[in-house]
Design a protein around this motif. Structure first.
Motif, short mmCIF file in Angstrom:
data_model
loop_
_atom_site.label_atom_id
_atom_site.label_comp_id
_atom_site.label_asym_id
_atom_site.label_seq_id
_atom_site.Cartn_x
_atom_site.Cartn_y
_atom_site.Cartn_z
N GLN A 130 0.83 -1.19 0.00
CA GLN A 130 0.00 0.00 0.00
C GLN A 130 0.88 1.26 0.00
O GLN A 130 0.61 2.20 -0.73
N ALA A 131 1.93 1.26 0.81
CA ALA A 131 2.80 2.43 0.90
C ALA A 131 3.55 2.69 -0.40
O ALA A 131 3.74 3.85 -0.78
N LEU A 132 3.95 1.62 -1.09
CA LEU A 132 4.72 1.78 -2.32
C LEU A 132 3.83 2.11 -3.51
O LEU A 132 4.33 2.53 -4.56
N SER A 133 2.52 1.95 -3.38
CA SER A 133 1.62 2.22 -4.51
C SER A 133 1.29 3.70 -4.64
O SER A 133 0.75 4.13 -5.65
N ALA A 134 1.57 4.49 -3.63
CA ALA A 134 1.27 5.92 -3.66
C ALA A 134 2.41 6.68 -2.99
O ALA A 134 3.12 6.13 -2.15
N PRO A 135 2.58 7.95 -3.34
CA PRO A 135 3.65 8.72 -2.68
C PRO A 135 3.37 8.90 -1.19
O PRO A 135 2.21 8.96 -0.78
N PHE A 136 4.44 8.97 -0.43
CA PHE A 136 4.33 9.16 1.02
C PHE A 136 4.20 10.65 1.29
O PHE A 136 5.04 11.45 0.90
N VAL A 137 3.12 11.03 1.95
CA VAL A 137 2.85 12.44 2.21
C VAL A 137 2.68 12.62 3.72
O VAL A 137 1.95 11.88 4.36
N ILE A 138 3.39 13.60 4.26
CA ILE A 138 3.23 13.94 5.67
C ILE A 138 2.33 15.16 5.73
O ILE A 138 2.68 16.23 5.24
N GLU A 139 1.15 15.00 6.31
CA GLU A 139 0.16 16.07 6.33
C GLU A 139 0.26 16.96 7.56
O GLU A 139 -0.32 18.03 7.59
N ASP A 140 0.98 16.53 8.57
CA ASP A 140 1.13 17.31 9.80
C ASP A 140 2.19 18.38 9.58
O ASP A 140 3.38 18.08 9.44
N GLN A 141 1.76 19.64 9.55
CA GLN A 141 2.69 20.74 9.24
C GLN A 141 3.80 20.87 10.28
O GLN A 141 4.93 21.20 9.94
N GLU A 142 3.49 20.59 11.53
CA GLU A 142 4.51 20.69 12.58
C GLU A 142 5.61 19.66 12.36
O GLU A 142 6.81 19.97 12.53
#
Length: 96
Positions: free
Chosen positions: A14-26
């Motif tokens: 699942q992780a390799l099928s989509a880019p890894f995005v960190i949504e927490d701005q902090e």
């Protein structure tokens, strides 16, 4: 001859099928600050943090096995259900 590749877990697939995005701005700000201070790309900061976490997690597992063996050999007594008398224990140390 190379050994066959270990199959990916569900989470890895699942992780390799989509880019890894960190949504927490902090969290992103902390990663960026470390990257700026060290002159290291942000993806390397994340990789170093994950590697460090995995190393500590593996060490904790080994310690837990040792502790589990000790606990198995020397179990704690069963709870009596009685309440501790704080004033009694304080009096033992002249803390009244």
């Amino acid at each position: 001859m190379n050994a066959p590749a270990k199959p990916l877990t569900r989470a890895e697939s699942q992780a390799l099928s989509a880019p890894f995005v960190i949504e927490d701005q902090e969290v992103v700000r902390k990663i960026a600050r470390l990257a700026d201070e060290r002159g290291t790309p942000m993806h390397e900061i994340v990789q170093l943090a994950v590697d460090d976490y995995l190393r500590r997690h593996e060490l904790r597992g080994k310690a837990s096995e040792k502790l589990q063996k000790i606990w198995d050999e020397h179990p704690m007594p069963l709870p009596t259900g009685l309440k501790a008398d704080k004033r009694f224990y304080d009096s033992l140390n002249d803390e009244l």
